[in-house]
Design a protein around this motif. Structure first.
Motif, PDB file in Angstrom:
ATOM      1  N   ASP A 231       0.994  -1.303   0.044  1.00 15.33           N
ATOM      2  CA  ASP A 231      -0.041   0.029   0.011  1.00 15.33           C
ATOM      3  C   ASP A 231       0.901   1.170  -0.210  1.00 15.33           C
ATOM      4  OD1 ASP A 231      -1.180  -1.859   2.514  1.00 15.33           O
ATOM      5  OD2 ASP A 231       0.273  -0.370   2.993  1.00 15.33           O
ATOM      6  N   THR A 232       1.272   1.820   1.124  1.00 15.39           N
ATOM      7  CA  THR A 232       1.916   2.903   1.083  1.00 15.39           C
ATOM      8  C   THR A 232       3.563   2.733   1.023  1.00 15.39           C
ATOM      9  OG1 THR A 232       2.134   2.801   3.656  1.00 15.39           O
ATOM     10  CG2 THR A 232       0.524   4.308   2.608  1.00 15.39           C
ATOM     11  N   ARG A 233       4.163   3.419   0.378  1.00 13.99           N
ATOM     12  CA  ARG A 233       5.574   3.612  -0.055  1.00 13.99           C
ATOM     13  C   ARG A 233       6.085   4.497   0.790  1.00 13.99           C
ATOM     14  NH1 ARG A 233       8.222   4.281  -5.856  1.00 13.99           N
ATOM     15  NH2 ARG A 233       6.955   2.278  -6.256  1.00 13.99           N
ATOM     16  N   PRO A 234       7.161   4.402   1.517  1.00 16.75           N
ATOM     17  CA  PRO A 234       7.924   5.639   2.472  1.00 16.75           C
ATOM     18  C   PRO A 234       8.633   6.759   1.217  1.00 16.75           C
ATOM     19  CG  PRO A 234       8.278   3.599   3.385  1.00 16.75           C
ATOM     20  CD  PRO A 234       7.734   3.153   1.989  1.00 16.75           C
ATOM     21  N   SER A 235       8.691   7.813   1.924  1.00 18.00           N
ATOM     22  CA  SER A 235       9.592   8.855   0.938  1.00 18.00           C
ATOM     23  C   SER A 235      10.844   8.227   0.735  1.00 18.00           C
ATOM     24  CB  SER A 235       9.478  10.107   1.494  1.00 18.00           C
ATOM     25  OG  SER A 235       9.851  10.109   2.697  1.00 18.00           O
ATOM     26  N   GLN A 236      11.555   8.813  -0.148  1.00 23.45           N
ATOM     27  CA  GLN A 236      12.889   8.340  -0.496  1.00 23.45           C
ATOM     28  C   GLN A 236      13.854   8.465   0.744  1.00 23.45           C
ATOM     29  OE1 GLN A 236      12.966   7.017  -3.631  1.00 23.45           O
ATOM     30  NE2 GLN A 236      15.170   6.815  -3.954  1.00 23.45           N
ATOM     31  N   ASP A 237      13.812   9.500   1.320  1.00 27.13           N
ATOM     32  CA  ASP A 237      14.838   9.632   2.545  1.00 27.13           C
ATOM     33  C   ASP A 237      14.410   8.826   3.666  1.00 27.13           C
ATOM     34  OD1 ASP A 237      12.459  11.027   3.140  1.00 27.13           O
ATOM     35  OD2 ASP A 237      13.386  12.924   3.950  1.00 27.13           O
TER      36      ASP A 237
END
Lengths: 645, 326
Positions: A231-237
């Motif tokens: 479902d959610t993908r964390p932000s790149q950092d």
């Protein structure tokens, strides 16, 4: 059984196919054996060309004995992966010089299947899948050719026909193959292990960190693992993929203490729930997994070390598909054991006096303030982030921070931990990967994404991630390596410019990813998952058997029906029907048409037997022949005359 | 190999034969219907199964997805090939064709006609009369003829055994087979004597090999043409009327004819030797174009010439002392 000799073309076709079968193993075979094999092939081809007899046993046996001895001397065993393949290849070469008949050739071809299958011990890529199809097609064509006669067409046409037929047989088999692949109960291996099966050093992270160990990887664009978030993908950092934790420093190299294993997962998620994801990890020959910081749920069979590294029981020697969960906002280790904290304060006595002195000045601050001070120090020291840092001397941290001022992530992380430890804050280096490249619905993480960051322990807060590289080159973390350093130094695929070739490579990678997910990664676990969706909770339950047997049977019945429908006798044309009717009428009068009797012969015989009907018979024959030779109007006449006869 | 006592196998074996005979009744043409075509793994098919199971073991042990894929592909192809192998025989019509008699010690030839009404060709159909074996392709909606040769050990009737039909096409993993009972039979002539003495003198002093010229006044009637008749005797006018080829027959030949007489042979010869000599003489007389008669203790064939006469005489010699089967 009859001894049927292979003809000239069949022998040469066999030689070509066997070369294809051995070809995939060339890089694994010792050079001397390649020479011997080439000699055996040429010998066999020459014998065929000259139509000479096969060599006698007394000549062949010493050759076989010599080759087997050679293999033993080379590997000191005859079993195991590489030695086994080598032995198989040698056997094929030797058997070739005994091969005259279809039966011999059949044995060779069956050995050939083993040559195909042994490739998969080393490589199960998409390319291998294509190779498999090509070889099965080639061998099946040989089999069809051996079971066919000379036929009614020319040699070339016949070879094409046989190839096409073998191909169609393969296509017809594919639905059944898929069914078997999906439904055949998968068992957790292994049943047995051969010696020497643990293979050598893989690429990827090392279990120590010294200057250069990460920057060297920045040139390597091979895939380390792929990840898809459901479902959610964390932000790149936030994408820190945790690997080995380095907490011991000897002034040059950071190493791992061998930590104990935790029985319970100590990670608490803060603000929001755990994020589930699936990782397909390429084999890297080490006994650890990579995991998004911080892991809250581990895949089956994996454990967590005291330093929150996810470890497995065995070396990762094949591609794994792992279901995991992580909390990107986490709390861990608030009540850390003293032994662990002491380890995270250890420093070599004499090295880096300048850095040590600078850090000791921070001791009067609170621990949290010391960390901030250290980050400020790194940010204002004029350090640059580069792929090609200079080589530093014995006091590497001093040289980096005060003199050279150029470093890659391992320099930043190492120096940062060194200084914090000198300032009395427990700290350690964490190795792993950072970021990842988006490709459709999944991320590709390459070796070049390898990264080192740090972790500090603060009273009441536990272990906190601090990335000193971020203080110097924030774009490395936010946008990836390519934005932080010059693009020319990076592997092609890591550069930022999006061109056609890069897009194609990414497209190819998604095909590879699909292959890994659905073919290679079809594990017992995956099978259970899929079957559950079909409402089957247990392998070998009645529901499973109904599905499995039912689908196999209906498929088999369908293909049988299709084949028989294709082969059905066509309705004879109207003229032939009329003629047959005429023959039946005559049969009623006691005149049977002979099997091989031509219509005109039969009519002549009929006229002699029934002289009074001679003209009617002549009429029917005349019309029948007229229709046969292309006159359509005669058809109506024929039908009428037969009716009236 | 385990050998069962004959007392046990005998009833089973004869029952088996009877069962086979019921399923494959004798007759002229036989259509290979579903209940007459059998299929099972061939010998190399058994080897194939062992091989794939071994590879399956490897696939499980090393958890190799591609090995699973290969094993299942091979198994699926073998399964699909069952239908191709079965289809290759199914619906094929098999009929007895001509037979060719021969002399003892030669090979008698039997023709089998295969008719394929189906829309797909049939590949590599193996036909077998005991050890006589031959293979053939039959095109779609076509027929094919095959000659099978059987050794002829003794004179008289040679009956062809049950015909075996089988195919391994396309992969050789499965073997499909059936049987047909035609009761094809042919005559085996006695072996002609080697270096037989010359023909006996014809009666009434007619010279050996000399044919008396026949005049128009000897004309006796017309009979259908037979192979071996001289074209000079064909009634061309009758042929032109579309009555088929007819041959003029003449009187007066019988009186000059050559008699090959059993009783005239030297008394020292046994009956097989007599048959051998008479056989040789029949061949010699026919080759010389003579008109000849044959006299056996049981039969008399009046003098004639031509192929029919030769065949009739050879048949009489072949069957001398043999009871004609029903």
């Amino acid at each position: 059984m009859k001894i049927e000799r292979l003809d000239h073309y069949q022998v040469f076709a066999l030689l070509v196919v066997l070369m294809g079968l051995l070809g995939a193993h060339v890089s694994r075979l010792p050079n001397w054996l390649l020479g011997v094999l080439a000699l055996l092939f040429v010998w066999r081809a020459w014998l065929q060309h000259k139509q000479w007899r096969m060599p006698p046993k007394w000549l062949l046996l010493p050759v076989v004995f010599g080759v087997v001895t050679g293999i033993y001397l080379e590997y000191h065993t005859l079993i195991g992966r590489t030695a086994g393949v080598t032995l198989l290849a040698a056997l094929v070469g030797a058997k070739l010089l005994e091969t005259r008949t279809r039966r011999d050739a059949l044995l060779l071809v069956y050995l050939g299947y083993f040559l195909v299958v042994t490739n998969f011990l080393f490589d199960q890529s998409v390319a291998m899948g294509l190779y498999l199809s090509a070889m099965v097609l080639a061998i099946s064509t040989l089999l069809v050719s051996w079971n066919s006669l000379g036929g009614w067409t020319g040699r070339r046409q016949r070879a094409v026909d046989q190839l096409v037929f073998a191909g169609s047989l393969m296509l017809q088999a594919i639905p059944l193959m898929v069914l078997l692949f999906v439904f055949f109960p998968r068992i957790e291996g292994p049943l047995w292990r051969l010696p020497q099966d643990r293979s050598g050093v893989g690429s990827g992270l090392s279990d120590t960190m010294s200057p250069g160990s990460f920057s060297n990887m920045s040139k390597d664009d091979t895939v380390a693992f792929r990840v898809s978030f459901s479902d959610t993908r964390p932000s790149q950092d936030m994408l820190y993929w945790r690997g080995p934790v380095f907490d011991q420093y000897d002034g040059h190299t950071w190493t791992q203490a061998s930590p104990g294993l935790l029985t319970e997962n100590p990670v608490e998620a803060v603000a929001g729930k755990s994020i589930p994801y699936v990782m397909t990890l390429e084999p890297h020959q080490r006994a650890w997994l990579l995991a998004l910081e911080m892991p809250t749920a581990l895949p089956e069979g994996a454990r967590m070390s005291e330093q929150y590294q996810v470890v497995s029981r065995r070396n990762i020697d094949k591609r794994l598909r792992l279901n995991m969960q992580a909390a990107v906002q986490y709390r861990v280790g608030a009540k850390e054991a003293d032994a662990q904290l002491n380890r995270s304060l250890q420093l070599p006595k004499v090295v880096n006096p300048l850095a040590r002195a600078a850090a000791e000045k921070w001791r009067n601050l609170l621990p949290a303030e010391r960390v901030i001070e250290a980050l400020r120090f790194f940010g204002t020291q004029g350090l640059t982030y580069t792929l090609e840092p200079p080589l530093y001397g014995k006091n590497a941290v001093d040289d980096f921070v005060f003199v050279g001022k150029q470093g890659f992530c391992e320099h930043f992380a190492g120096a940062f931990v060194f200084m914090l430890r000198a300032a009395g804050v427990p700290a350690r280096v964490v190795g792993g990967y950072q970021g990842g490249e988006e490709n459709g619905d999944y991320l590709i993480i390459r070796q070049a994404d390898a990264h080192a960051w740090t972790e500090v322990w603060l009273e009441g807060k536990g272990w906190q991630r601090v990335d000193p590289t971020f203080a110097v080159a924030p774009s490395r973390i936010q946008e990836g390596l390519a934005s932080a350093v010059g693009a020319e130094d990076l592997p092609y695929l890591m550069r930022l410019d999006n061109n056609v070739i890069k897009r194609m490579r990414l497209l190819l990678d998604s095909a590879v990813n699909g292959w890994n997910q659905w073919v290679i990664g079809y594990t017992p676990e995956r099978q259970r998952e899929l079957l559950r969706k079909l409402g089957i909770n247990d392998l070998l339950s009645s529901g499973f058997l109904a599905w499995f047997i039912g689908s196999v049977f209906s498929l088999v019945a369908l293909s049988a029906a299709w084949l028989l429908w294709r082969a059905r006798p066509r309705r004879p044309d109207p003229a032939k029907q009329a003629w047959d009717r005429f023959c039946r009428k005559l049969a009623g009068l006691g005149l049977q048409v002979g099997l091989a009797e031509a219509p005109s012969d039969f009519a002549l015989r009929a006229k002699r037997a029934l002289p009074e009907r001679a003209s009617a018979i002549d009429d029917v024959l005349g019309d029948y022949l007229a229709v046969r030779y292309g006159s359509q109007p005669a058809l109506a006449n024929l039908a009428r005359k037969v009716r009236e006869f | 190999m385990l050998k069962l006592p004959k007392a046990l196998t005998q009833p089973f074996s004869s029952r088996w034969q009877a069962w086979l005979h019921r399923r494959h009744p004798s007759g002229r043409a036989q259509l290979l219907t579903q209940n007459r075509v059998y299929i099972f793994l061939s010998r190399s098919g058994l080897m194939f199964v062992v091989m794939t199971l071994t590879m399956l073991g490897g696939a499980i042990n090393y958890d190799l997805a591609l090995a699973y894929l290969l094993v299942f592909l091979l198994l699926a192809m073998a399964l699909v090939s069952i239908f191709h192998t079965f289809r290759n025989l199914l619906g094929l019509q098999i009929a007895p064709g001509r037979v060719e008699p021969c002399f003892v010690g030669e090979s008698a030839r039997f023709e089998v006609v295969l008719e394929n009404a189906g829309a797909l060709p049939r590949h590599n159909i193996v036909l077998r009369y005991d050890e006589a074996e031959t293979a053939i392709d039959v095109l779609a909606a076509d027929n094919a003829r095959v000659w099978l040769s059987l050794p002829a050990p003794q004179r008289g009737w040679l009956r062809a055994p049950r015909l075996g039909i089988e195919t391994h096409w396309p992969l050789g993993v499965f073997r499909s087979w059936s049987y047909a009972n035609f009761e094809q039979r042919t005559l085996i002539y006695p072996k002609p004597e080697v270096n037989a003495p010359p023909l006996p003198q014809a009666a009434e002093g007619v010279g050996e090999g000399v044919i008396t010229p026949r005049g128009q006044d000897d004309f006796a009637g017309l009979r259908p043409f037979q192979r071996g008749d001289s074209p000079r005797h064909v009634a061309w006018k009758a042929a032109a009327r579309d009555d088929g080829l007819m041959v003029k027959e003449f009187h007066g030949e019988a009186s000059h004819a050559l008699w090959l007489d059993w009783d005239a042979l030297p008394p020292g010869l046994d009956s097989e030797a007599r048959l051998a000599r008479l056989t040789a003489w029949v061949l010699m007389a026919h080759a010389a174009g003579l008109s000849f008669g044959l006299s056996l203790p049981t039969r008399r064939l009046p003098p004639e010439h031509g192929d029919l006469q030769r065949d009739a005489c050879l048949a009489a010699l072949a069957l001398y002392g043999i009871k004609e089967p029903e």
